[in-house]
Write a protein that holds these residues in place. Structure first.
Motif, PDB file in Angstrom:
ATOM      1  N   LEU A 209       7.419  -5.239   8.538  1.00 25.00           N
ATOM      2  CA  LEU A 209       5.979  -5.401   8.347  1.00 25.00           C
ATOM      3  C   LEU A 209       5.672  -6.207   7.088  1.00 25.00           C
ATOM      4  N   ALA A 210       4.936  -7.301   7.269  1.00 26.42           N
ATOM      5  CA  ALA A 210       4.452  -8.101   6.146  1.00 26.42           C
ATOM      6  C   ALA A 210       2.926  -8.040   6.141  1.00 26.42           C
ATOM      7  N   GLY A 211       2.294  -8.951   5.431  1.00 28.94           N
ATOM      8  CA  GLY A 211       0.837  -8.945   5.334  1.00 28.94           C
ATOM      9  C   GLY A 211       0.355  -8.044   4.208  1.00 28.94           C
ATOM     10  N   SER A 212      -0.958  -7.953   4.068  1.00 28.71           N
ATOM     11  CA  SER A 212      -1.517  -7.167   2.963  1.00 28.71           C
ATOM     12  C   SER A 212      -1.200  -5.681   3.098  1.00 28.71           C
ATOM     13  N   LEU A 213      -1.052  -5.182   4.333  1.00 34.39           N
ATOM     14  CA  LEU A 213      -0.681  -3.778   4.507  1.00 34.39           C
ATOM     15  C   LEU A 213       0.760  -3.539   4.076  1.00 34.39           C
ATOM     16  N   GLY A 214       1.651  -4.460   4.407  1.00 36.72           N
ATOM     17  CA  GLY A 214       3.037  -4.326   3.974  1.00 36.72           C
ATOM     18  C   GLY A 214       3.146  -4.265   2.461  1.00 36.72           C
ATOM     19  N   GLU A 215       2.378  -5.108   1.777  1.00 38.27           N
ATOM     20  CA  GLU A 215       2.382  -5.096   0.315  1.00 38.27           C
ATOM     21  C   GLU A 215       1.791  -3.798  -0.224  1.00 38.27           C
ATOM     22  N   ALA A 216       0.691  -3.337   0.387  1.00 41.70           N
ATOM     23  CA  ALA A 216       0.034  -2.113  -0.085  1.00 41.70           C
ATOM     24  C   ALA A 216       0.943  -0.898   0.059  1.00 41.70           C
ATOM     25  N   LEU A 220       2.417   1.471  -2.870  1.00 38.97           N
ATOM     26  CA  LEU A 220       2.212   2.919  -2.805  1.00 38.97           C
ATOM     27  C   LEU A 220       3.508   3.671  -3.099  1.00 38.97           C
ATOM     28  N   PHE A 221       4.605   3.246  -2.481  1.00 39.52           N
ATOM     29  CA  PHE A 221       5.893   3.919  -2.690  1.00 39.52           C
ATOM     30  C   PHE A 221       6.295   3.889  -4.168  1.00 39.52           C
ATOM     31  N   ILE A 222       6.089   2.747  -4.801  1.00 45.22           N
ATOM     32  CA  ILE A 222       6.488   2.595  -6.206  1.00 45.22           C
ATOM     33  C   ILE A 222       5.547   3.369  -7.124  1.00 45.22           C
ATOM     34  N   ASP A 223       4.236   3.284  -6.862  1.00 44.82           N
ATOM     35  CA  ASP A 223       3.260   3.973  -7.709  1.00 44.82           C
ATOM     36  C   ASP A 223       3.423   5.490  -7.660  1.00 44.82           C
ATOM     37  N   LYS A 224       3.822   6.013  -6.515  1.00 50.00           N
ATOM     38  CA  LYS A 224       4.010   7.457  -6.381  1.00 50.00           C
ATOM     39  C   LYS A 224       5.371   7.921  -6.906  1.00 50.00           C
ATOM     40  N   ILE A 236      15.676  -1.987  -3.395  1.00 52.67           N
ATOM     41  CA  ILE A 236      14.750  -0.885  -3.662  1.00 52.67           C
ATOM     42  C   ILE A 236      15.516   0.425  -3.472  1.00 52.67           C
ATOM     43  N   ARG A 237      15.461   1.303  -4.476  1.00 48.26           N
ATOM     44  CA  ARG A 237      16.145   2.594  -4.366  1.00 48.26           C
ATOM     45  C   ARG A 237      15.112   3.704  -4.240  1.00 48.26           C
ATOM     46  N   PHE A 238      15.209   4.470  -3.170  1.00 52.64           N
ATOM     47  CA  PHE A 238      14.317   5.604  -2.956  1.00 52.64           C
ATOM     48  C   PHE A 238      14.897   6.846  -3.631  1.00 52.64           C
ATOM     49  N   THR A 239      14.035   7.620  -4.266  1.00 60.54           N
ATOM     50  CA  THR A 239      14.455   8.889  -4.854  1.00 60.54           C
ATOM     51  C   THR A 239      14.637   9.909  -3.729  1.00 60.54           C
ATOM     52  N   ASP A 240      15.174  11.072  -4.066  1.00 55.85           N
ATOM     53  CA  ASP A 240      15.341  12.121  -3.055  1.00 55.85           C
ATOM     54  C   ASP A 240      13.990  12.506  -2.452  1.00 55.85           C
ATOM     55  N   SER A 241      12.985  12.675  -3.333  1.00 54.98           N
ATOM     56  CA  SER A 241      11.653  13.024  -2.822  1.00 54.98           C
ATOM     57  C   SER A 241      11.061  11.860  -2.034  1.00 54.98           C
ATOM     58  N   GLY A 242      11.398  10.636  -2.456  1.00 59.21           N
ATOM     59  CA  GLY A 242      10.915   9.464  -1.738  1.00 59.21           C
ATOM     60  C   GLY A 242      11.522   9.348  -0.354  1.00 59.21           C
ATOM     61  N   GLU A 243      12.812   9.684  -0.246  1.00 58.64           N
ATOM     62  CA  GLU A 243      13.476   9.662   1.062  1.00 58.64           C
ATOM     63  C   GLU A 243      12.782  10.628   2.020  1.00 58.64           C
ATOM     64  N   LYS A 244      12.465  11.826   1.513  1.00 58.07           N
ATOM     65  CA  LYS A 244      11.807  12.829   2.356  1.00 58.07           C
ATOM     66  C   LYS A 244      10.401  12.375   2.741  1.00 58.07           C
ATOM     67  N   ALA A 245       9.665  11.845   1.754  1.00 57.03           N
ATOM     68  CA  ALA A 245       8.302  11.385   2.029  1.00 57.03           C
ATOM     69  C   ALA A 245       8.309  10.252   3.050  1.00 57.03           C
ATOM     70  N   PHE A 246       9.263   9.339   2.908  1.00 53.46           N
ATOM     71  CA  PHE A 246       9.352   8.212   3.838  1.00 53.46           C
ATOM     72  C   PHE A 246       9.651   8.710   5.254  1.00 53.46           C
ATOM     73  N   SER A 247      10.586   9.644   5.373  1.00 53.50           N
ATOM     74  CA  SER A 247      10.940  10.184   6.690  1.00 53.50           C
ATOM     75  C   SER A 247       9.775  10.942   7.318  1.00 53.50           C
ATOM     76  N   ASP A 248       8.996  11.642   6.479  1.00 52.67           N
ATOM     77  CA  ASP A 248       7.832  12.370   6.996  1.00 52.67           C
ATOM     78  C   ASP A 248       6.742  11.409   7.470  1.00 52.67           C
ATOM     79  N   LEU A 249       6.552  10.333   6.709  1.00 51.79           N
ATOM     80  CA  LEU A 249       5.503   9.372   7.043  1.00 51.79           C
ATOM     81  C   LEU A 249       5.874   8.500   8.236  1.00 51.79           C
ATOM     82  N   PHE A 250       7.162   8.163   8.325  1.00 47.77           N
ATOM     83  CA  PHE A 250       7.605   7.224   9.359  1.00 47.77           C
ATOM     84  C   PHE A 250       8.803   7.805  10.114  1.00 47.77           C
ATOM     85  N   PRO A 251       8.556   8.819  10.936  1.00 51.09           N
ATOM     86  CA  PRO A 251       9.660   9.453  11.676  1.00 51.09           C
ATOM     87  C   PRO A 251      10.284   8.479  12.666  1.00 51.09           C
ATOM     88  N   GLN A 252      11.577   8.647  12.873  1.00 50.44           N
ATOM     89  CA  GLN A 252      12.283   7.778  13.812  1.00 50.44           C
ATOM     90  C   GLN A 252      12.133   8.291  15.240  1.00 50.44           C
TER      91      GLN A 252
END
Length: 252
Positions: A209-216, A220-224, A236-252
């Motif tokens: 995903l690119a575009g303004s949403l991809g950037e936003a 968001l991931f970095i700011d949080k 880009i390295r995700f923290t442990d909490s970031g890995e969980k948040a990413f999986s919750d937001l974007f389930p496979q």
């Protein structure tokens, strides 16, 4: 037919350090892809453009280091890239910083990387950093790699983004979702860039995903504090909490 040498001395004709030949009687009219190709095709310039894919503005000295050339040579290359519309520069005090001229330049480079990778045209053997780059990296201003592709796949599966040919569109459900994350849909809509667009991922050989949403979303991931950029790398390295948040937001 013997081509005629162009004697106009137009700077754009000499950007690639070669003579400009007049093929107007034998070649079809259209955009000058040969000029863009010659600008990108030089290895030193290609290395500098790749370095700027991380989205950060870099000094001529930093870009010379990335390209493995002298500062004087780098300055010459940068002038050609700027004249060709691929780079812009801004000054801060005594320093000059270069960055990609616009999103389309980054998208073009990522697509070229994908094409080269699909043809086995790799410049070096995979190194220690490659797994991290393949997992998650910056593609100019948005998330790429496995995580970037996973994110787009999930948004499509959840019907928050719909696909129409090569075009993407944020659905009503998607608008509600991003607003809940603290991303202003109105701000995205007022941007001169598309809200959603595909970008071919060079490592996954699929779109992210690119575009303004991809950037936003990457912001968001970095700011949080869910993710951070590796030093001197596009990874880009995700923290442990970031890995969980990413999986919750974007389930496979």
């Amino acid at each position: 037919m013997v081509p005629r040498v162009c004697l106009s001395m137009n700077p754009l004709c000499l950007l690639a350090g070669q003579q400009c030949f007049d093929y107007h009687r034998s070649m079809k009219e259209g955009p000058d892809i040969a000029l863009i190709g010659s600008l990108i095709g030089d290895p030193a310039r290609a290395n500098m453009l790749t370095a700027l894919m991380g989205g950060r503005a870099l000094t001529p000295t930093e870009l010379a280091t990335h390209a493995g050339i002298t500062l004087q040579t780098a300055s010459s290359h940068l002038s050609k890239l700027e004249a060709g519309g691929l780079l812009t520069q801004r000054k801060q005090g005594r320093h000059r910083y270069y960055q990609l001229a616009e999103d389309e330049v980054g998208l073009m480079l990522e697509n070229l990387m994908g094409f080269a990778a699909s043809r086995g045209m790799n410049r070096h053997r995979p190194g220690p950093k490659d797994p991290a780059l393949r997992k998650a990296r910056v593609c100019y201003n948005h998330l790429a790699g496995d995580y970037g592709v996973r994110m787009l796949d999930s948004l499509i599966a959840e019907k928050q983004i719909e696909v129409a040919g090569d075009d993407l569109a944020l659905t009503d459900a998607g608008q509600i979702r991003i607003e809940a994350l603290g991303i202003s849909y109105a701000s995205l809509k007022n941007s001169r860039r598309p809200i959603c667009r595909t970008c071919l991922d060079w490592s996954e050989r699929r779109s992210h995903l690119a575009g303004s949403l991809g950037e936003a979303l990457l912001t968001l991931f970095i700011d949080k504090g869910w993710a951070k950029r590796e030093t001197n790398s596009r990874a880009i390295r995700f923290t442990d909490s970031g890995e969980k948040a990413f999986s919750d937001l974007f389930p496979q």
